[in-house]
Write an enzyme that holds these catalytic residues in place. Structure first.
Site, PDB file in Angstrom:
ATOM      1  N   ILE A 124       0.868  -1.185   0.000  1.00  0.00           N
ATOM      2  CA  ILE A 124       0.000   0.000   0.000  1.00  0.00           C
ATOM      3  C   ILE A 124       0.899   1.227   0.000  1.00  0.00           C
ATOM      4  CG2 ILE A 124      -0.320  -0.043   2.535  1.00  0.00           C
ATOM      5  CD1 ILE A 124      -3.254   1.039   1.776  1.00  0.00           C
ATOM      6  N   ALA A 125       0.607   2.168  -0.882  1.00  0.00           N
ATOM      7  CA  ALA A 125       1.480   3.325  -1.080  1.00  0.00           C
ATOM      8  C   ALA A 125       0.738   4.616  -0.758  1.00  0.00           C
ATOM      9  CB  ALA A 125       1.995   3.333  -2.523  1.00  0.00           C
ATOM     10  N   ALA A 131       4.972  14.037   1.874  1.00  0.00           N
ATOM     11  CA  ALA A 131       3.729  13.791   2.622  1.00  0.00           C
ATOM     12  C   ALA A 131       3.796  12.443   3.343  1.00  0.00           C
ATOM     13  CB  ALA A 131       2.530  13.807   1.672  1.00  0.00           C
ATOM     14  N   ILE A 158       7.970   2.418   0.593  1.00  0.00           N
ATOM     15  CA  ILE A 158       6.874   1.457   0.450  1.00  0.00           C
ATOM     16  C   ILE A 158       7.345   0.018   0.720  1.00  0.00           C
ATOM     17  CG2 ILE A 158       5.021   0.610  -1.085  1.00  0.00           C
ATOM     18  CD1 ILE A 158       4.921   3.666  -0.097  1.00  0.00           C
ATOM     19  N   HIS A 180     -10.861  14.865   1.082  1.00  0.00           N
ATOM     20  CA  HIS A 180     -11.966  14.124   0.466  1.00  0.00           C
ATOM     21  C   HIS A 180     -11.912  14.150  -1.065  1.00  0.00           C
ATOM     22  CE1 HIS A 180     -13.503  13.160   4.352  1.00  0.00           C
ATOM     23  NE2 HIS A 180     -13.254  14.407   4.708  1.00  0.00           N
ATOM     24  N   GLN A 242      -6.890  -1.550  12.440  1.00  0.00           N
ATOM     25  CA  GLN A 242      -6.311  -2.904  12.434  1.00  0.00           C
ATOM     26  C   GLN A 242      -4.803  -2.859  12.164  1.00  0.00           C
ATOM     27  OE1 GLN A 242      -8.325  -6.448  11.172  1.00  0.00           O
ATOM     28  NE2 GLN A 242      -6.715  -6.918   9.709  1.00  0.00           N
ATOM     29  N   GLU A 243      -4.379  -1.924  11.284  1.00  0.00           N
ATOM     30  CA  GLU A 243      -2.938  -1.781  11.023  1.00  0.00           C
ATOM     31  C   GLU A 243      -2.203  -1.453  12.322  1.00  0.00           C
ATOM     32  OE1 GLU A 243      -1.829   0.822   7.802  1.00  0.00           O
ATOM     33  OE2 GLU A 243       0.245   0.949   8.470  1.00  0.00           O
ATOM     34  N   GLN A 337      21.687  -2.659  26.750  1.00  0.00           N
ATOM     35  CA  GLN A 337      22.623  -2.181  27.791  1.00  0.00           C
ATOM     36  C   GLN A 337      23.021  -3.326  28.726  1.00  0.00           C
ATOM     37  OE1 GLN A 337      23.841   0.855  27.879  1.00  0.00           O
ATOM     38  NE2 GLN A 337      24.887   0.827  29.852  1.00  0.00           N
ATOM     39  N   GLY A 365       1.779   5.398  11.358  1.00  0.00           N
ATOM     40  CA  GLY A 365       1.403   6.580  12.155  1.00  0.00           C
ATOM     41  C   GLY A 365       2.371   6.705  13.313  1.00  0.00           C
TER      42      GLY A 365
HETATM   43  C1  LIG Z   1      10.701   0.918   6.897  1.00  0.00           C
HETATM   44  C2  LIG Z   1       9.518   1.755   6.537  1.00  0.00           C
HETATM   45  C3  LIG Z   1       8.396   1.150   5.975  1.00  0.00           C
HETATM   46  C4  LIG Z   1       7.301   1.926   5.602  1.00  0.00           C
HETATM   47  N1  LIG Z   1       6.260   1.332   4.936  1.00  0.00           N
HETATM   48  C5  LIG Z   1       5.304   2.124   4.378  1.00  0.00           C
HETATM   49  C6  LIG Z   1       4.325   1.577   3.497  1.00  0.00           C
HETATM   50  O1  LIG Z   1       4.312   0.357   3.222  1.00  0.00           O
HETATM   51  N2  LIG Z   1       3.419   2.410   2.935  1.00  0.00           N
HETATM   52  C7  LIG Z   1       3.394   3.743   3.185  1.00  0.00           C
HETATM   53  O2  LIG Z   1       2.552   4.437   2.656  1.00  0.00           O
HETATM   54  N3  LIG Z   1       4.298   4.299   4.027  1.00  0.00           N
HETATM   55  C8  LIG Z   1       5.269   3.533   4.614  1.00  0.00           C
HETATM   56  N4  LIG Z   1       6.219   4.076   5.434  1.00  0.00           N
HETATM   57  C9  LIG Z   1       6.163   5.512   5.708  1.00  0.00           C
HETATM   58  C10 LIG Z   1       5.776   5.850   7.139  1.00  0.00           C
HETATM   59  O3  LIG Z   1       4.425   5.538   7.367  1.00  0.00           O
HETATM   60  C11 LIG Z   1       6.099   7.332   7.362  1.00  0.00           C
HETATM   61  O4  LIG Z   1       7.514   7.438   7.401  1.00  0.00           O
HETATM   62  C12 LIG Z   1       5.484   7.886   8.623  1.00  0.00           C
HETATM   63  O5  LIG Z   1       4.078   7.979   8.513  1.00  0.00           O
HETATM   64  C13 LIG Z   1       6.022   9.276   8.981  1.00  0.00           C
HETATM   65  O6  LIG Z   1       5.989  10.155   7.885  1.00  0.00           O
HETATM   66  P1  LIG Z   1       7.315  10.971   7.480  1.00  0.00           P
HETATM   67  O7  LIG Z   1       8.438  10.014   7.398  1.00  0.00           O
HETATM   68  O8  LIG Z   1       6.999  11.799   6.316  1.00  0.00           O
HETATM   69  O9  LIG Z   1       7.611  11.884   8.744  1.00  0.00           O
HETATM   70  P2  LIG Z   1       6.956  13.391   9.055  1.00  0.00           P
HETATM   71  O10 LIG Z   1       5.522  13.311   8.798  1.00  0.00           O
HETATM   72  O11 LIG Z   1       7.791  14.338   8.244  1.00  0.00           O
HETATM   73  O12 LIG Z   1       7.277  13.503  10.551  1.00  0.00           O
HETATM   74  C14 LIG Z   1       8.575  13.874  11.088  1.00  0.00           C
HETATM   75  C15 LIG Z   1       8.411  14.015  12.607  1.00  0.00           C
HETATM   76  O13 LIG Z   1       7.470  15.079  12.893  1.00  0.00           O
HETATM   77  C16 LIG Z   1       6.446  14.593  13.724  1.00  0.00           C
HETATM   78  N5  LIG Z   1       5.176  15.230  13.401  1.00  0.00           N
HETATM   79  C17 LIG Z   1       4.559  15.304  12.196  1.00  0.00           C
HETATM   80  N6  LIG Z   1       3.382  15.955  12.314  1.00  0.00           N
HETATM   81  C18 LIG Z   1       3.246  16.262  13.623  1.00  0.00           C
HETATM   82  C19 LIG Z   1       2.239  16.934  14.390  1.00  0.00           C
HETATM   83  N7  LIG Z   1       1.097  17.366  13.823  1.00  0.00           N
HETATM   84  N8  LIG Z   1       2.443  17.115  15.707  1.00  0.00           N
HETATM   85  C20 LIG Z   1       3.577  16.645  16.286  1.00  0.00           C
HETATM   86  N9  LIG Z   1       4.565  16.011  15.634  1.00  0.00           N
HETATM   87  C21 LIG Z   1       4.404  15.817  14.314  1.00  0.00           C
HETATM   88  C22 LIG Z   1       6.379  13.098  13.437  1.00  0.00           C
HETATM   89  O14 LIG Z   1       5.765  12.407  14.504  1.00  0.00           O
HETATM   90  C23 LIG Z   1       7.861  12.774  13.293  1.00  0.00           C
HETATM   91  O15 LIG Z   1       8.431  12.591  14.545  1.00  0.00           O
HETATM   92  C24 LIG Z   1       7.296   3.315   5.856  1.00  0.00           C
HETATM   93  C25 LIG Z   1       8.407   3.913   6.459  1.00  0.00           C
HETATM   94  C26 LIG Z   1       9.518   3.153   6.769  1.00  0.00           C
HETATM   95  C27 LIG Z   1      10.718   3.857   7.336  1.00  0.00           C
END
Ligand SMILES: Cc1cc2nc3c(=O)[nH]c(=O)nc-3n(C[C@H](O)[C@H](O)[C@H](O)COP(=O)(O)OP(=O)(O)OC[C@H]3O[C@@H](n4cnc5c(N)ncnc54)[C@H](O)[C@@H]3O)c2cc1C
Length: 380
Positions: A124-125, A131, A158, A180, A242-243, A337, A365
């Site tokens: 799922i992407a 973003a 992904i 939406h 569920q995720e 540790q 999330g």
């Molecule tokens: C190994 C791996 C597998 C993954 N698999 C998938 C997948 O299969 N499909 C997919 O779609 N995605 C996937 N992801 C992406 C993952 O879901 C995102 O990395 C994650 O949701 C965070 O988004 P970001 O990296 O853009 O961080 P950002 O959104 O840029 O966040 C950076 C920091 O800011 C904080 N932050 C952001 N907004 C707020 C707020 N409103 N208040 C307070 N703090 C905030 C965050 O908590 C984080 O600490 C994967 C990531 C990794 C590393």
């Protein structure tokens, strides 16, 4: 405390999963880590063993049993084995529900048999370079060209990105619609303009392929819209509970396993003429972690039972996710540790668990987003 959620059939399933791991996963795992990807044969073997699509109706080759306890057993055993690379949980618990609950009969006939026999690996992407937490920033977009969509954009991080045959892509279909105006489009291996980027080099989960995906004028047939037009946001919100539960289940299993191996280690390792386990500080470390794990386990098992009864809401799933994954992170650090320098050696399971587990508070999330969801429910 004796766990109360499992029946004998779940324990029998646990034995099946353990023998599957010993036969089809662990002998190959080191090679998969070097390759940065697992073998497709392992997916086929998982399908043959009945480890894929428990919740998919039998007519499509699934188990016909929407009982999340089987998913919990699978997650627990893969976590204990230190083998997160073969992402069966992602396929079953995270992507499966989109296909079983949103697909039309025609789509089910096309995709579910392969989903269950391991010939159709899924992803799922959602996330894009710009973003992640804020899905409203999604720029990947699809234009309506009558009989098909034309999809452009890119995704990153992904899971199953290299192996996936079917990718559920979150794309803008109504530019002015905000949250939406997003829909779920199914992109399939071989579609013109669908390309994979790098298999990303991560600090942990080395056998799991995590990739960038690119879409350049990809013609996606109208028959590949999954769920409602502009309905992605609602579909995501429905399925994310569920995720998050699935990630939380593997987190508590990881913490418990780390505690188990560290307890054994401190009993055997001697310093200053006596086992580490005789020192009060070490005893308190183990006692604190055991208490935190026991309390978390009770909550998690209740969440699993509630989920099977259709009663787990997004807020409690968020609580489970942030709490259990942060616990896993703390326990991994403290257990490492307690292993001293050996804890820093990749050949020690505690070192692997430390790096493999670090992602848990981020994907599905982040902890901060989970707290936002909980806070919003209480404070508006
Ligand atoms: C190994 C791996 C597998 C993954 N698999 C998938 C997948 O299969 N499909 C997919 O779609 N995605 C996937 N992801 C992406 C993952 O879901 C995102 O990395 C994650 O949701 C965070 O988004 P970001 O990296 O853009 O961080 P950002 O959104 O840029 O966040 C950076 C920091 O800011 C904080 N932050 C952001 N907004 C707020 C707020 N409103 N208040 C307070 N703090 C905030 C965050 O908590 C984080 O600490 C994967 C990531 C990794 C590393």
């Amino acid at each position: 405390m004796k766990r109360q959620i499992f029946a004998p059939e779940h324990e029998a399933f646990r034995a099946t999963v353990r023998s599957f791991l010993a036969r089809e996963v662990l002998p190959y795992y080191e090679q998969w880590e070097k390759d940065g990807v697992v073998s497709r044969d392992a997916w086929r073997a998982a399908g043959k063993q009945g480890l894929l699509g428990f919740a998919v109706p039998e007519e499509y080759g699934g188990g016909g049993t929407p009982d999340f306890r089987y998913s919990a057993v699978l997650a627990e055993e893969f976590t204990r084995a230190g083998a997160p690379g073969l992402a069966l949980g992602l396929h079953n618990d995270i992507i499966g529900p989109y296909l079983t609950s949103l697909a039309t009969d025609e789509q089910k006939r096309r995709w579910l048999p392969g989903f269950c026999d391991g010939s159709l690996i899924t992803a799922i992407a959602m996330t894009e370079p710009g973003a992640g937490s804020d899905l409203q920033g999604i720029r990947t977009h699809a234009e309506d060209h009558g009989g098909h969509w034309v999809l452009n954009g890119s995704k990153t991080f992904i899971s199953n990105g290299i192996l996936a045959d079917l990718v559920i892509v979150v794309a803008k279909t109504t530019p002015e619609g905000g949250a939406h105006g997003l829909s779920l489009l199914v992109v399939e291996r071989g579609m013109d303009g669908f390309e994979r980027g790098r298999n990303l080099d991560k600090i942990g989960q080395k056998a799991q392929d995590t990739a960038e995906l690119f879409f350049r004028d990809v013609r996606v047939p109208k028959e590949n819209l999954l769920g409602d037009l502009d309905g992605a946001f609602v579909h995501l919100m429905t399925n994310l509970a569920q995720e998050r539960l699935s990630i939380a289940v593997s987190a508590i299993a990881a913490a418990e396993h780390l505690l188990e191996i560290t307890t054994e280690y401190v009993k055997e390792r001697e310093a200053f003429g006596r086992p580490l386990a005789t020192k009060q500080h070490i005893r308190f470390e183990i006692a604190e972690m055991a208490t935190e794990c026991a309390v978390t386990r009770t909550f998690l098992d209740r969440c699993i039972a509630d989920h099977d009864n259709g009663e787990l809401d997004a807020v409690h799933a968020s609580m489970a996710k942030w709490w259990a994954t942060e616990l896993q992170k703390r326990v991994a650090d403290r257990c490492l540790q307690l292993h001293g320098g050996y804890g820093y050696m990749s050949e020690f399971p505690v070192a692997r668990a430390f790096t493999d587990g670090r992602i848990q508070t981020i994907y599905g999330g982040t902890t901060e987003i989970m707290k936002e969801i909980i806070g919003r429910s209480l404070l508006g």
